[in-house]
Design an enzyme around this catalytic site. Structure first.
Site, short mmCIF file in Angstrom:
data_model
loop_
_atom_site.label_atom_id
_atom_site.label_comp_id
_atom_site.label_asym_id
_atom_site.label_seq_id
_atom_site.Cartn_x
_atom_site.Cartn_y
_atom_site.Cartn_z
N GLU A 32 -3.35 3.38 -7.10
CA GLU A 32 -3.67 4.45 -6.14
C GLU A 32 -2.62 5.56 -6.21
O GLU A 32 -1.58 5.46 -5.55
CB GLU A 32 -3.69 3.90 -4.71
CG GLU A 32 -4.83 2.95 -4.43
CD GLU A 32 -5.19 2.94 -2.94
OE1 GLU A 32 -6.37 2.82 -2.65
OE2 GLU A 32 -4.28 3.06 -2.09
N HIS A 57 0.85 -1.20 0.00
CA HIS A 57 0.00 0.00 0.00
C HIS A 57 0.89 1.24 0.00
O HIS A 57 2.00 1.23 0.54
CB HIS A 57 -0.93 -0.01 1.22
CG HIS A 57 -1.98 1.06 1.15
ND1 HIS A 57 -1.73 2.37 1.52
CD2 HIS A 57 -3.25 1.03 0.70
CE1 HIS A 57 -2.82 3.09 1.31
NE2 HIS A 57 -3.76 2.31 0.80
N ALA A 70 -11.25 4.59 1.61
CA ALA A 70 -11.06 4.68 3.06
C ALA A 70 -11.87 5.84 3.63
O ALA A 70 -12.98 5.67 4.12
CB ALA A 70 -9.58 4.80 3.40
O1 G3P Z 1 -6.52 2.02 0.37
C1 G3P Z 1 -7.46 3.00 0.05
C2 G3P Z 1 -6.94 4.35 0.19
O2 G3P Z 1 -5.58 4.55 0.16
C3 G3P Z 1 -7.73 5.43 -0.44
O3 G3P Z 1 -7.96 6.29 0.60
O4 G3P Z 1 -9.14 8.02 1.83
O5 G3P Z 1 -8.56 8.36 -0.58
O6 G3P Z 1 -10.33 6.74 0.03
P1 G3P Z 1 -9.05 7.43 0.46
#
Ligand code: G3P
Length: 239
Positions: free
Chosen positions: A152, A101, A213
């Site tokens: 991501e 991650h 998240a």
């Molecule tokens: O693992 C999911 C994450 O890193 C995304 O976070 O708060 O942008 O939805 P967020």
């Protein structure tokens, strides 16, 4: 359009206070309630802290919601101290793990391959995160291959602008590159996913689900927030 039968939404609890200990159980139950309403059309998983896997796994219906670890170490069982092994998270009730991650980078392809191997030895699903399409391409060539690669872009994590709207080209390139390298690997995307529209867009770009998240974990009504994301996935599937 051709979409997967069951898109996957992974809610990453991270180390948020709202998603730790008893709060993790409460939040997982809320995710479970939203997942149950989807009646199997969308698969939901929660990635929880190692210390919460066991209590979350016993509290939720495994048919409605899957429990993932956020990370595993590659230490074997035995004379090793302070590591979280694949065997331990499996025993606690996890069915999969995130790997690499953005907030827990492993650093190189060799380490990623070792983590995938450790997870697969215990029959854990693997979701390997990548920051961009180049990293996704490299991970797609890893032996053994992961089950999922999640794109991501770190700069969008925790924000209000989703990867699917801010960087659609990154998602598209990643899907194309991963599928070219290994068609069996499923691609997810995450970062800044806040609405059903963000999820719909992500699926329309060729992903098979999303990681999210903050928009669920920090929501006043997490069940409602997740239900909104699920409805976006359903809309993509029905359009
Ligand atoms: O693992 C999911 C994450 O890193 C995304 O976070 O708060 O942008 O939805 P967020």
């Amino acid at each position: 359009m051709l979409l997967p039968m069951t898109p996957l939404i992974i809610v990453n609890f991270k180390t948020y206070k709202e998603a730790t200990g008893e709060n993790a159980v409460r939040l997982a139950k809320q995710c479970e309630a939203a997942a149950k309403k989807a009646k199997g059309k969308v698969k939901v998983a929660v990635a929880v802290q190692a210390t919460d896997i066991s209590k979350v796994a016993v509290a939720v219906d495994a048919k409605a919601i899957e429990v993932f670890a956020q990370h595993i170490d590659t230490a074997e069982q035995g004379k090793f101290t302070g590591f979280v092994t694949a065997a331990a998270v499996k025993e606690a009730g996890a069915v999969g793990t995130l790997v690499n991650h953005a907030e827990h980078k492993l650093g190189n392809a060799e380490a990623i391959a070792k983590h995938i191997t450790a997870a697969q030895e215990k029959k854990l699903n693997t979701v390997v995160c990548a920051a961009n399409w180049q990293e996704a391409t490299a991970v797609a060539a890893t032996k053994p291959a992961p089950d999922y690669i999640a794109i991501e872009p770190p700069e969008l994590i925790g924000g209000k602008v989703s990867v699917s709207s801010a960087k659609p080209e990154v998602v598209l390139y990643s899907v194309a590159a991963v599928k070219k390298a290994n068609n069996a690997i499923k691609v997810l995307c995450g970062a800044g996913i806040n609405s059903g529209q963000d999820v719909k867009k992500a699926l329309e770009l060729g992903t098979e689900g999303i990681l999210v998240a903050s928009s669920v974990v920090l929501a006043k009504e997490p069940e409602k927030a997740l239900a909104g994301l699920i409805s976006g996935a359903e809309k993509a599937y029905n359009s």
